[in-house]
Motif scaffolding. Structure first.
Motif, mmCIF file in Angstrom:
data_model
loop_
_atom_site.group_PDB
_atom_site.id
_atom_site.type_symbol
_atom_site.label_atom_id
_atom_site.label_comp_id
_atom_site.label_asym_id
_atom_site.label_seq_id
_atom_site.Cartn_x
_atom_site.Cartn_y
_atom_site.Cartn_z
ATOM 1 N N ASN A 93 -28.533 84.973 53.144
ATOM 2 C CA ASN A 93 -28.327 86.414 52.915
ATOM 3 C C ASN A 93 -26.988 86.667 52.242
ATOM 4 O OD1 ASN A 93 -30.740 87.143 54.060
ATOM 5 N ND2 ASN A 93 -29.873 87.427 56.117
ATOM 6 N N ILE A 94 -25.958 85.970 52.725
ATOM 7 C CA ILE A 94 -24.635 86.150 52.110
ATOM 8 C C ILE A 94 -24.709 85.809 50.624
ATOM 9 C CG2 ILE A 94 -22.280 85.231 52.018
ATOM 10 C CD1 ILE A 94 -22.408 84.888 55.048
ATOM 11 N N ARG B 56 -27.003 86.052 48.591
ATOM 12 C CA ARG B 56 -27.733 87.002 47.752
ATOM 13 C C ARG B 56 -27.146 88.406 47.809
ATOM 14 N NH1 ARG B 56 -33.086 85.904 46.653
ATOM 15 N NH2 ARG B 56 -33.663 87.971 47.322
ATOM 16 N N SER B 57 -26.026 88.559 48.473
ATOM 17 C CA SER B 57 -25.463 89.901 48.623
ATOM 18 C C SER B 57 -24.129 90.007 47.907
ATOM 19 C CB SER B 57 -25.268 90.206 50.104
ATOM 20 O OG SER B 57 -24.230 89.398 50.596
ATOM 21 N N GLY B 58 -23.566 91.182 47.976
ATOM 22 C CA GLY B 58 -22.272 91.413 47.340
ATOM 23 C C GLY B 58 -21.192 90.498 47.890
ATOM 24 N N MET B 59 -21.280 90.192 49.180
ATOM 25 C CA MET B 59 -20.266 89.322 49.785
ATOM 26 C C MET B 59 -20.260 87.951 49.108
ATOM 27 S SD MET B 59 -19.905 88.344 53.788
ATOM 28 C CE MET B 59 -21.118 89.566 54.226
ATOM 29 N N ARG C 152 -21.208 87.294 46.092
ATOM 30 C CA ARG C 152 -20.650 87.450 44.743
ATOM 31 C C ARG C 152 -19.132 87.504 44.804
ATOM 32 N NH1 ARG C 152 -25.404 90.709 44.229
ATOM 33 N NH2 ARG C 152 -24.375 92.645 44.825
ATOM 34 N N VAL C 153 -18.614 88.231 45.799
ATOM 35 C CA VAL C 153 -17.154 88.326 45.935
ATOM 36 C C VAL C 153 -16.566 86.941 46.238
ATOM 37 C CG1 VAL C 153 -15.300 89.201 47.387
ATOM 38 C CG2 VAL C 153 -17.082 90.748 46.579
ATOM 39 N N ALA D 213 -16.415 84.909 43.189
ATOM 40 C CA ALA D 213 -15.380 85.392 42.268
ATOM 41 C C ALA D 213 -14.000 84.966 42.759
ATOM 42 C CB ALA D 213 -15.465 86.909 42.128
ATOM 43 N N LEU E 113 -11.349 94.102 39.647
ATOM 44 C CA LEU E 113 -12.614 94.826 39.784
ATOM 45 C C LEU E 113 -12.712 95.526 41.135
ATOM 46 C CD1 LEU E 113 -14.810 92.094 38.139
ATOM 47 C CD2 LEU E 113 -14.198 94.309 37.158
ATOM 48 N N GLY E 114 -11.606 95.562 41.852
ATOM 49 C CA GLY E 114 -11.581 96.346 43.082
ATOM 50 C C GLY E 114 -11.776 95.544 44.358
ATOM 51 N N VAL E 115 -11.795 94.214 44.254
ATOM 52 C CA VAL E 115 -11.988 93.406 45.457
ATOM 53 C C VAL E 115 -10.667 93.324 46.240
ATOM 54 C CG1 VAL E 115 -12.476 91.104 46.349
ATOM 55 C CG2 VAL E 115 -13.808 92.019 44.433
ATOM 56 N N TYR F 115 -11.438 90.118 52.242
ATOM 57 C CA TYR F 115 -12.490 89.111 52.135
ATOM 58 C C TYR F 115 -12.028 87.739 52.620
ATOM 59 C CZ TYR F 115 -15.892 92.271 50.316
ATOM 60 O OH TYR F 115 -16.787 93.301 50.217
ATOM 61 N N ILE G 289 -12.658 88.031 56.266
ATOM 62 C CA ILE G 289 -14.091 87.858 56.548
ATOM 63 C C ILE G 289 -14.459 86.375 56.488
ATOM 64 C CG2 ILE G 289 -16.425 88.320 55.697
ATOM 65 C CD1 ILE G 289 -15.394 91.054 54.749
#
Ligand code: ATP
Ligand code: MG
Lengths: 254, 300
Positions: free
Chosen positions: B143-144, B146-149, B151-152, B155, B166-168, B173, B176
């Motif tokens: 799940n991670i 495939r989610s925004g997390m 992607r972050v 990156a 880009l605002g991260v 994170y 997290i």
């Protein structure tokens, strides 16, 4: 749509006044040019606005709200996006993945729903993928979606940076030499996109060495030399300014 | 089948635990955090469960949850002082964290049994439980990814300055990532103590750190398959190389060097990348032929 103001901004590196007493405005619905010879301080201005460098003096505001002490990510979340003069991509990621990260600040799903794979997390991803494909088509990059960004030709890498920067629909976009190294056809294509973005209401700051390119696109042009603003105004006023001509001839090659 | 299972059960269990610890290590590396704190998280989870299971009457499954929560919380707190460190400095700071945990375990004798550790832990965990927990862990990690997390994290690993432009919020994170790494380390540490009857500080020392790093480096730093392949190699190696048993460390070392040299992304990651590239090539081909067909129609 908000506009960006720099008020008497300075950046000193030790004794070097990389930027000094700079005041300028980047208005919505327009492309504002920032030109100047190598080392004039253009990228330093972008780095200060985008929160990468702290200001030595002055203030930077968007619609009266100061950005001067914000971290880079906070500035971005306030709607100010940028590209980098020395291209910075996620080299292992595909073009599509590079664009997708641009949507970060539009994410709605909570951390928990992302961990659990709840519909809200999947909706985010789906929404962003659709928009990313729209962007890819607009920049004529759809055939490269699955390519690793690090393997792309220079001009294509620049486009990826552009798409990523505008993905989340920022109010203000800072473009640090976005067409450097492109041929005329490529840079004309991008010029069209820049105009469209401005027409949609964005405020664009365009840094570029090619004076002709800037004068064609911009209403307002600022000229930096050795950290100081030596001229500003319409392209015609600026290019006929003796100080500007001297600055460009003085450094030769431009 | 049953005989196979009985003969190889210890290896399978060792494999499953290694996969779990491997994921704890991997989630940090994947987010660009060079943490080797997994050993400390595992020790926390393991001791928390062992102490609660031997000294209180709390239901076993609750002890595992508490151990996991403790390690996750410590992970989150650990991220704060480390926020400004990167790379080798992060590694050294997290190593210091492991050493602090281990010395607390050594000197907190009344509570932790000191160097002798804790014995008589109920053996509540078997292969099936391990398998189930690994499966759930993989589902969450999937799940991670495939989610925004996810992607972050990708990156942050590749280019932090891009992520923040880009605002991260990098600090958030990293916290997290540390919490997730802590939770997984604590979870599998707890399961390990309910599996081995006895634990001592020594279990989470240098050898543990090297083993888990090896799992991820051999297997891969970014894919779900990575730690599985890494743990598989680590579990099977002693069997395959039994005639070389005396030189096991040397064999391990040679294999590690070979993999790093020829498959720098790790065996599991390379396999996944290979399939990905093949799929991409096919899609490109398909698009190209579609385009040709379109062009043919429009010119005719
Ligand atoms: N981090 C830094 N530390 C010290 N000096 C710096 C730093 N960044 C920039 N400078 C100096 O500040 C001056 C302005 O640099 P800047 O990169 O802003 O120029 P520029 O106008 O973008 O030039 P170019 O057209 O070559 O990109 C230069 O003299 C540069 O060497
Ligand atoms: Mg520059």
């Amino acid at each position: 749509m908000p506009s960006l103001h720099l008020d008497n901004v300075a950046k000193h590196f030790g004794g070097l006044k990389a930027v000094d007493e700079v005041t300028m405005e980047v208005r919505p619905g327009e492309i504002t040019g920032l030109i100047g010879p190598n080392g004039a301080g253009k990228s330093t201005v972008v780095n200060m606005i985008s929160g990468v460098l702290a200001l030595t003096e002055g203030d930077i505001t968007v619609d009266g709200v100061s950005l001067a002490t914000d971290r880079a990510d906070v500035v971005a979340r306030k709607g100010v996006a940028r590209t980098f003069q020395n291209i910075r991509l996620l080299p292992e990621a595909t073009v599509l993945e590079n664009v997708l990260i641009g949507f970060h600040r539009r994410e709605e799903a909570s951390i928990l729903s992302q961990l659990l794979g709840l519909p809200s997390a999947r909706r985010d991803t789906q929404r962003f993928e659709e928009k990313a494909w729209d962007l890819l088509r607009r920049f004529r990059m759809e055939d490269y979606a699955e390519y690793e960004a690090g393997n792309l030709a220079y001009g294509h890498q620049r486009r990826v940076e552009m798409m990523r920067a505008i993905a989340a629909e920022p109010d203000i976009v800072l473009l640090d030499e976005p067409v450097a190294g492109m041929n005329d056809v490529e840079s004309d294509e991008l010029a069209t996109i820049f105009r469209e973005l401005a027409e949609s209401g964005m405020a664009l700051l365009l840094i570029e060495h090619n004076v002709g390119f800037v004068t064609r696109l911009c209403k307002q042009v600022y000229v930096l030399d050795s950290g100081r603003m030596i001229a500003s105004g319409s392209p015609e006023t600026v290019t006929s300014d003796p100080q500007v001509i001297a600055a460009y001839i003085g450094t030769s090659g431009h | 089948m049953m005989q196979f299972y009985l003969a190889y059960q210890p290896i399978i269990d060792f494999f499953l635990l290694s996969v779990g610890f491997g994921y704890s290590q991997q989630i940090a590396l994947r987010a660009g955090v060079f943490s080797i704190a997994t050993a400390g998280f595992a020790a926390l989870g393991s001791y928390c469960v062992a102490i609660l299971a031997t000294k209180t009457g709390i239901p076993i499954f609750l002890t595992v949850i508490l151990g996991t929560a403790l390690a996750a919380a410590v992970g989150g707190v650990l991220a704060l002082p480390l926020a400004r460190l990167r790379g080798a400095f992060q590694a050294i700071a997290t190593l210091a964290f492991v050493q602090i945990i281990l010395s607390l375990l050594l000197y907190g004798e009344g509570f932790t049994g000191g160097a002798l550790g804790i014995v008589g832990i109920p053996r509540e965990v078997n292969t099936w439980i391990l398998l189930a927990v690994v499966a759930v862990t993989m589902y969450v990690l999937w799940n991670i990814g495939r989610s925004g997390m996810g992607r972050v994290f990708n990156a942050l690993r590749q280019e932090e300055s891009v992520a923040s432009s880009l605002g991260v919020n990098i600090g958030k994170y990293h916290i997290i990532a540390f919490i997730l790494s802590g939770a997984l380390g604590g979870l599998f540490g707890g399961l390990q103590s309910l599996y081995t009857f006895q634990i001592e500080p020594h279990n989470y020392g240098f050898a543990f750190i090297v083993n888990i790093l090896t799992v991820v480096i051999l297997g891969g730093r970014t894919t779900l398959l990575g730690p599985i392949m890494g743990a598989l190699i680590m579990a099977l190696l002693p069997e395959i190389a039994r005639p070389l048993a005396e030189n096991r460390q040397a064999v391990n070392g040679v294999i590690l060097i070979l993999v790093i040299t020829f498959l720098p992304n790790g065996v599991g990651d390379e396999i996944v990348f290979w399939f990905r590239r093949r799929k991409q090539a096919r899609q490109q081909q398909k698009r190209a032929s579609e385009k040709e067909a379109r062009d043919a129609v429009s010119t005719s």
